[in-house]
Design a protein around this motif. Structure first.
Motif, PDB file in Angstrom:
ATOM      1  N   LEU A   9      -6.699 -10.547   1.840  1.00  0.00           N
ATOM      2  CA  LEU A   9      -5.805  -9.398   1.992  1.00  0.00           C
ATOM      3  C   LEU A   9      -6.146  -8.649   3.273  1.00  0.00           C
ATOM      4  O   LEU A   9      -7.311  -8.525   3.643  1.00  0.00           O
ATOM      5  CB  LEU A   9      -5.955  -8.458   0.790  1.00  0.00           C
ATOM      6  CG  LEU A   9      -5.748  -9.122  -0.568  1.00  0.00           C
ATOM      7  CD1 LEU A   9      -6.379  -8.312  -1.659  1.00  0.00           C
ATOM      8  CD2 LEU A   9      -4.284  -9.309  -0.811  1.00  0.00           C
ATOM      9  N   ASP A  11      -5.147  -5.400   3.789  1.00  0.00           N
ATOM     10  CA  ASP A  11      -5.136  -3.959   3.516  1.00  0.00           C
ATOM     11  C   ASP A  11      -6.199  -3.611   2.482  1.00  0.00           C
ATOM     12  O   ASP A  11      -6.297  -4.244   1.433  1.00  0.00           O
ATOM     13  CB  ASP A  11      -3.752  -3.576   3.003  1.00  0.00           C
ATOM     14  CG  ASP A  11      -3.589  -2.096   2.794  1.00  0.00           C
ATOM     15  OD1 ASP A  11      -4.364  -1.317   3.390  1.00  0.00           O
ATOM     16  OD2 ASP A  11      -2.688  -1.710   2.033  1.00  0.00           O
ATOM     17  N   ARG A  12      -6.986  -2.589   2.766  1.00  0.00           N
ATOM     18  CA  ARG A  12      -8.061  -2.168   1.858  1.00  0.00           C
ATOM     19  C   ARG A  12      -7.510  -1.635   0.533  1.00  0.00           C
ATOM     20  O   ARG A  12      -8.031  -1.930  -0.531  1.00  0.00           O
ATOM     21  CB  ARG A  12      -8.917  -1.103   2.543  1.00  0.00           C
ATOM     22  CG  ARG A  12     -10.039  -0.594   1.676  1.00  0.00           C
ATOM     23  CD  ARG A  12     -10.781   0.549   2.348  1.00  0.00           C
ATOM     24  NE  ARG A  12     -11.910   0.922   1.545  1.00  0.00           N
ATOM     25  CZ  ARG A  12     -13.158   0.939   1.975  1.00  0.00           C
ATOM     26  NH1 ARG A  12     -13.426   0.613   3.220  1.00  0.00           N
ATOM     27  NH2 ARG A  12     -14.125   1.287   1.176  1.00  0.00           N
ATOM     28  N   ILE A  13      -6.435  -0.881   0.587  1.00  0.00           N
ATOM     29  CA  ILE A  13      -5.857  -0.294  -0.625  1.00  0.00           C
ATOM     30  C   ILE A  13      -5.340  -1.397  -1.544  1.00  0.00           C
ATOM     31  O   ILE A  13      -5.559  -1.365  -2.761  1.00  0.00           O
ATOM     32  CB  ILE A  13      -4.747   0.712  -0.258  1.00  0.00           C
ATOM     33  CG1 ILE A  13      -5.365   1.885   0.492  1.00  0.00           C
ATOM     34  CG2 ILE A  13      -3.989   1.170  -1.489  1.00  0.00           C
ATOM     35  CD1 ILE A  13      -4.367   2.823   1.103  1.00  0.00           C
ATOM     36  N   GLN A  14      -4.683  -2.394  -0.962  1.00  0.00           N
ATOM     37  CA  GLN A  14      -4.184  -3.504  -1.770  1.00  0.00           C
ATOM     38  C   GLN A  14      -5.346  -4.298  -2.362  1.00  0.00           C
ATOM     39  O   GLN A  14      -5.281  -4.741  -3.514  1.00  0.00           O
ATOM     40  CB  GLN A  14      -3.288  -4.410  -0.924  1.00  0.00           C
ATOM     41  CG  GLN A  14      -2.591  -5.469  -1.735  1.00  0.00           C
ATOM     42  CD  GLN A  14      -1.709  -6.357  -0.885  1.00  0.00           C
ATOM     43  OE1 GLN A  14      -1.868  -6.428   0.331  1.00  0.00           O
ATOM     44  NE2 GLN A  14      -0.785  -7.047  -1.529  1.00  0.00           N
ATOM     45  N   ALA A  15      -6.425  -4.474  -1.600  1.00  0.00           N
ATOM     46  CA  ALA A  15      -7.593  -5.200  -2.111  1.00  0.00           C
ATOM     47  C   ALA A  15      -8.215  -4.448  -3.284  1.00  0.00           C
ATOM     48  O   ALA A  15      -8.586  -5.056  -4.294  1.00  0.00           O
ATOM     49  CB  ALA A  15      -8.617  -5.393  -0.999  1.00  0.00           C
ATOM     50  N   GLU A  16      -8.314  -3.131  -3.175  1.00  0.00           N
ATOM     51  CA  GLU A  16      -8.866  -2.342  -4.277  1.00  0.00           C
ATOM     52  C   GLU A  16      -7.949  -2.383  -5.496  1.00  0.00           C
ATOM     53  O   GLU A  16      -8.414  -2.413  -6.631  1.00  0.00           O
ATOM     54  CB  GLU A  16      -9.098  -0.906  -3.823  1.00  0.00           C
ATOM     55  CG  GLU A  16     -10.233  -0.772  -2.843  1.00  0.00           C
ATOM     56  CD  GLU A  16     -10.368   0.625  -2.262  1.00  0.00           C
ATOM     57  OE1 GLU A  16      -9.445   1.458  -2.451  1.00  0.00           O
ATOM     58  OE2 GLU A  16     -11.399   0.873  -1.608  1.00  0.00           O
ATOM     59  N   GLU A  17      -6.639  -2.403  -5.266  1.00  0.00           N
ATOM     60  CA  GLU A  17      -5.673  -2.486  -6.363  1.00  0.00           C
ATOM     61  C   GLU A  17      -5.809  -3.816  -7.107  1.00  0.00           C
ATOM     62  O   GLU A  17      -5.811  -3.850  -8.341  1.00  0.00           O
ATOM     63  CB  GLU A  17      -4.260  -2.332  -5.788  1.00  0.00           C
ATOM     64  CG  GLU A  17      -3.147  -2.444  -6.786  1.00  0.00           C
ATOM     65  CD  GLU A  17      -1.784  -2.372  -6.108  1.00  0.00           C
ATOM     66  OE1 GLU A  17      -0.899  -3.151  -6.506  1.00  0.00           O
ATOM     67  OE2 GLU A  17      -1.613  -1.550  -5.192  1.00  0.00           O
ATOM     68  N   VAL A  18      -5.941  -4.893  -6.359  1.00  0.00           N
ATOM     69  CA  VAL A  18      -6.121  -6.213  -6.969  1.00  0.00           C
ATOM     70  C   VAL A  18      -7.446  -6.259  -7.730  1.00  0.00           C
ATOM     71  O   VAL A  18      -7.513  -6.763  -8.860  1.00  0.00           O
ATOM     72  CB  VAL A  18      -6.056  -7.321  -5.894  1.00  0.00           C
ATOM     73  CG1 VAL A  18      -6.478  -8.663  -6.453  1.00  0.00           C
ATOM     74  CG2 VAL A  18      -4.663  -7.406  -5.315  1.00  0.00           C
ATOM     75  N   LEU A 157       1.232  -9.401  -8.457  1.00  0.00           N
ATOM     76  CA  LEU A 157       1.060  -8.472  -7.334  1.00  0.00           C
ATOM     77  C   LEU A 157       1.545  -9.036  -6.002  1.00  0.00           C
ATOM     78  O   LEU A 157       1.331  -8.434  -4.948  1.00  0.00           O
ATOM     79  CB  LEU A 157      -0.409  -8.052  -7.223  1.00  0.00           C
ATOM     80  CG  LEU A 157      -0.943  -7.247  -8.409  1.00  0.00           C
ATOM     81  CD1 LEU A 157      -2.432  -7.007  -8.256  1.00  0.00           C
ATOM     82  CD2 LEU A 157      -0.201  -5.937  -8.537  1.00  0.00           C
ATOM     83  N   ASN A 158       2.186 -10.202  -6.024  1.00  0.00           N
ATOM     84  CA  ASN A 158       2.747 -10.856  -4.829  1.00  0.00           C
ATOM     85  C   ASN A 158       1.708 -11.099  -3.747  1.00  0.00           C
ATOM     86  O   ASN A 158       1.920 -10.800  -2.576  1.00  0.00           O
ATOM     87  CB  ASN A 158       3.918 -10.053  -4.259  1.00  0.00           C
ATOM     88  CG  ASN A 158       5.113 -10.063  -5.165  1.00  0.00           C
ATOM     89  OD1 ASN A 158       5.380 -11.054  -5.850  1.00  0.00           O
ATOM     90  ND2 ASN A 158       5.838  -8.965  -5.193  1.00  0.00           N
ATOM     91  N   ILE A 159       0.565 -11.634  -4.140  1.00  0.00           N
ATOM     92  CA  ILE A 159      -0.469 -12.013  -3.180  1.00  0.00           C
ATOM     93  C   ILE A 159      -0.179 -13.451  -2.768  1.00  0.00           C
ATOM     94  O   ILE A 159      -0.249 -14.366  -3.581  1.00  0.00           O
ATOM     95  CB  ILE A 159      -1.881 -11.903  -3.803  1.00  0.00           C
ATOM     96  CG1 ILE A 159      -2.100 -10.529  -4.435  1.00  0.00           C
ATOM     97  CG2 ILE A 159      -2.936 -12.228  -2.765  1.00  0.00           C
ATOM     98  CD1 ILE A 159      -1.982  -9.377  -3.495  1.00  0.00           C
TER      99      ILE A 159
END
Length: 169
Positions: A9, A11-18, A157-159
């Protein structure tokens, strides 16, 4: 299924969300890791980095095939008696045949160990990706059901950048 499930990922925010979503399905610290700035470093991801795994496999194959090629080269010289340099004599030509056999063994180890794919693919090691600012969410050695649930979370989460690796042991 796979031993490692890795999402890359930017983005840090997306990584924390995942990472949080995977914790909610029951994955804990031994099976779930977050790599990136402020978290684990690239030094910790050497055991599942595909570029480093291929490099170690190639080195093992070369170490294994080099002495076999040397002995094979000497035996081939003994069978054919084709002198590379006739002025050197029997022993020196046998050693030269051994070195030529060792070179062919090293080449065989390079090719069969994955050296060509390593050279042609130009995969960027995860440690370099982490240093450049990307984040990795890694699920490892979890039971099959947890791996499937983690894969489902990645899809929900569309990763898009998810890789599956099995331990080469």
């Amino acid at each position: 299924m796979a031993d490692y499930l890795i999402a890359t990922l930017s983005d840090r925010i997306q990584a924390e969300e995942v990472h949080l979503a995977l914790q909610e399905i029951g994955l804990s610290e031994p099976n779930l890791s977050l790599f990136g700035k402020g978290y684990k470093t690239g030094e910790d991801c050497k055991d599942f980095d595909p570029a480093l795994i291929k490099k170690r496999q190639m080195q093992r194959m070369m170490i294994f095939l080099l002495p076999l090629g040397f002995v094979g080269g000497i035996i081939f010289y003994q069978a054919v008696r084709l002198d590379v340099l006739p002025s050197l004599g029997f022993f020196a030509n046998a050693v030269i045949g051994g070195f030529l056999g060792a070179a062919s063994g090293a080449l065989g180890g390079y090719v069969t160990g994955g050296g060509l794919s390593l050279m042609l693919d130009k995969a960027v090691p995860y440690a370099e990706q982490i240093e450049s600012g990307t984040f990795l969410v890694v699920v490892r050695d979890a039971e099959d059901l947890k791996m499937r649930q983690a894969n489902r979370v990645f899809r929900i989460l569309n990763i898009d950048n998810v890789a599956y690796y099995e331990r080469p042991d």
